[in-house]
Design an enzyme around this catalytic site. Sequence first.
Site, mmCIF file in Angstrom:
data_model
loop_
_atom_site.group_PDB
_atom_site.id
_atom_site.type_symbol
_atom_site.label_atom_id
_atom_site.label_comp_id
_atom_site.label_asym_id
_atom_site.label_seq_id
_atom_site.Cartn_x
_atom_site.Cartn_y
_atom_site.Cartn_z
ATOM 1 N N HIS A 70 0.814 -1.219 0.000
ATOM 2 C CA HIS A 70 0.000 0.000 0.000
ATOM 3 C C HIS A 70 0.846 1.266 0.000
ATOM 4 O O HIS A 70 0.343 2.347 -0.271
ATOM 5 C CB HIS A 70 -0.939 0.005 1.214
ATOM 6 C CG HIS A 70 -2.021 -1.028 1.101
ATOM 7 N ND1 HIS A 70 -3.303 -0.726 0.711
ATOM 8 C CD2 HIS A 70 -2.013 -2.370 1.294
ATOM 9 C CE1 HIS A 70 -4.030 -1.826 0.678
ATOM 10 N NE2 HIS A 70 -3.271 -2.842 1.034
ATOM 11 N N ASP A 123 3.779 9.396 -0.841
ATOM 12 C CA ASP A 123 2.551 8.676 -0.483
ATOM 13 C C ASP A 123 2.341 7.536 -1.480
ATOM 14 O O ASP A 123 2.565 7.738 -2.681
ATOM 15 C CB ASP A 123 1.347 9.641 -0.559
ATOM 16 C CG ASP A 123 0.290 9.350 0.491
ATOM 17 O OD1 ASP A 123 0.182 8.189 0.913
ATOM 18 O OD2 ASP A 123 -0.425 10.295 0.884
HETATM 19 P P1 ADQ Z 1 -3.021 6.221 4.546
HETATM 20 O O1 ADQ Z 1 -1.604 6.659 4.702
HETATM 21 O O2 ADQ Z 1 -3.793 6.087 5.794
HETATM 22 O O3 ADQ Z 1 -3.112 4.858 3.720
HETATM 23 P P2 ADQ Z 1 -4.919 7.580 2.622
HETATM 24 O O4 ADQ Z 1 -4.799 6.840 1.339
HETATM 25 O O5 ADQ Z 1 -5.050 9.049 2.424
HETATM 26 O O6 ADQ Z 1 -3.673 7.365 3.583
HETATM 27 O O7 ADQ Z 1 -6.193 7.042 3.396
HETATM 28 C C1 ADQ Z 1 -6.644 7.655 4.571
HETATM 29 C C2 ADQ Z 1 -8.134 7.390 4.786
HETATM 30 O O8 ADQ Z 1 -8.470 7.789 6.117
HETATM 31 C C3 ADQ Z 1 -9.021 8.166 3.825
HETATM 32 O O9 ADQ Z 1 -10.102 7.378 3.471
HETATM 33 C C4 ADQ Z 1 -9.485 9.385 4.683
HETATM 34 O O10 ADQ Z 1 -10.733 9.910 4.335
HETATM 35 C C5 ADQ Z 1 -9.513 8.764 6.074
HETATM 36 N N1 ADQ Z 1 -9.253 9.817 7.079
HETATM 37 C C6 ADQ Z 1 -8.187 10.630 7.147
HETATM 38 N N2 ADQ Z 1 -8.325 11.502 8.174
HETATM 39 C C7 ADQ Z 1 -9.485 11.235 8.773
HETATM 40 C C8 ADQ Z 1 -10.202 11.789 9.895
HETATM 41 N N3 ADQ Z 1 -9.757 12.816 10.609
HETATM 42 N N4 ADQ Z 1 -11.361 11.235 10.223
HETATM 43 C C9 ADQ Z 1 -11.864 10.195 9.524
HETATM 44 N N5 ADQ Z 1 -11.246 9.645 8.455
HETATM 45 C C10 ADQ Z 1 -10.079 10.146 8.087
HETATM 46 C C11 ADQ Z 1 -2.173 3.938 3.141
HETATM 47 C C12 ADQ Z 1 -1.109 4.557 2.213
HETATM 48 C C13 ADQ Z 1 -1.787 5.371 1.131
HETATM 49 C C14 ADQ Z 1 -2.778 4.476 0.349
HETATM 50 C C15 ADQ Z 1 -3.715 3.743 1.315
HETATM 51 C C16 ADQ Z 1 -4.577 2.708 0.593
HETATM 52 O O11 ADQ Z 1 -0.210 5.374 2.964
HETATM 53 O O12 ADQ Z 1 -0.825 5.921 0.236
HETATM 54 O O13 ADQ Z 1 -3.540 5.287 -0.517
HETATM 55 O O14 ADQ Z 1 -2.981 3.059 2.321
HETATM 56 O O15 ADQ Z 1 -3.801 1.817 -0.121
#
Ligand code: ADQ
Length: 457
Positions: free
Chosen positions: A156, A365
């Site tokens: 991921h 990311d």
């Molecule tokens: P993350 O690093 O966690 O994931 P991301 O892909 O942005 O990053 O996913 C975060 C999720 O958490 C999103 O659905 C977002 O809406 C939710 N979120 C963030 N802040 C929040 C809050 N305050 N309250 C509720 N929800 C919140 C890892 C990798 C990424 C990759 C994903 C999936 O680091 O690059 O995209 O896995 O593979």
Amino acid sequence: MSRLIVISNRLGDPSKPPSGGLAVALNGALNALGGVWMGWSGTISDTAKSDGDVHTQQAGKVTLVGVDMNKAEHDGYYLGYSNSTLWPAFHHRMDLVENHQKDFDQYCMVNRTFAQHVAKFIEPDDVIWVHDYHLLPLAQELRSMGVTNKIGFFLHIPFPPSQIVTAIPGSEWWMEAMFSYDLIGFQTKADATNFRLYAERQLHEDIGGETDTVTGFGQSVRVRDFPIGIDVEQFRALLTHEEAIELRERLEVRSSGRRWITGVERLDYSKGLPERLKIYRQLLHKYPENQGTTSLVQIAPPTREQVEAYADIREELELLSGAVNGEFATIDWTPVRYIHRQVPRTRLAALFSISRVGMVTPLRDGMNLVAKEFVAVQDDDDPGVLVLSEFAGAAEQMKDALLVNPYNIEHTADALQRALHMPLDERKERHASLKKVVEEGDVVTWCRDFLEALQKV
Ligand code: ADQ
């Protein structure tokens, strides 16, 4: 069709509806095929055996297997090698990498324990899908126990260039172990290329033309990009909830004539949060017409707080947001609204939908799902603009965002100004193209494509 066995660091909580796209997609695939989902139960117990206490539970056609950890395992495997060695290194932060033999030993042991537990559930035709950097060597452990089933792996987070991989303590061991998978999926073509180049440069393998097969250590593995997506319909449906409707109304009243710039991510040093505040401060300096008319809403809930680097970033962010507010706020206008808490997803969707700019500017990311969520809920007739870091995996697909280098504060502030004042026609054109990317590459497609490719190996 075979049954599916999913192994991830953390087991989803079956008693709650799945919130993230990944849990939705995996639940969907598991429910369709039947099978097993195994991961850490979330419990740290001093009485947990060193080979983990295991709890199984049946949820329809799916057996959920939760493994407890003791404190030494959690500290070494999870906080230590996974999140203080692999996570910073894979995000190009060698300055934050910690190197402790006991962490590495726990990482090896927990992977072996997971393999021993899951091996008990595997039937001859099952297909096994392992997730993320916590479990890089799992296939090798399973092979050593005689498991011959197809095993796929999805990373991921980004896969770094070979110079970084070789600098990570323990990498020669898990790199070799990765060749025990049948298929490795990465978020982007660039990640897959980094893996191929490791084989060429470090293992002196001929990686040849356009083939997906990479050889190393006398084995071969298929390697390809499978960009992850979101559950578009599920995310859009959040806007119909009472809470979302009410928040939209309140924000629209308050913001009449005001523009919102929104950022949402876990408080992680890879997400470029201090840089974002500096960019916003530069915007207010260089383009003062935004003072009093533009606000940055930054939602950054805590994560991995027991790891030292995360406490440092929190302090820096609090100082910076206080400094920007101190410099620019007026009695009736607050430039930065910084929220260090979880926010319900209904509210996130509402906030994205009324924002003029979605600011997604990580320093590194894997993909970044927030970029896709922002696009999914924009109004086709008056869409907001996505300002996206070229260092997010999403940038490989979402070329009609305003792509920026967040290390360059000045240029990114200029891009922000351009986004805030972009003519409607250009906004619509860019949005239509981004929406197509998000809809066509949703999480169900991602899941299906990966499993089909694994079946075909
Ligand atoms: P993350 O690093 O966690 O994931 P991301 O892909 O942005 O990053 O996913 C975060 C999720 O958490 C999103 O659905 C977002 O809406 C939710 N979120 C963030 N802040 C929040 C809050 N305050 N309250 C509720 N929800 C919140 C890892 C990798 C990424 C990759 C994903 C999936 O680091 O690059 O995209 O896995 O593979």
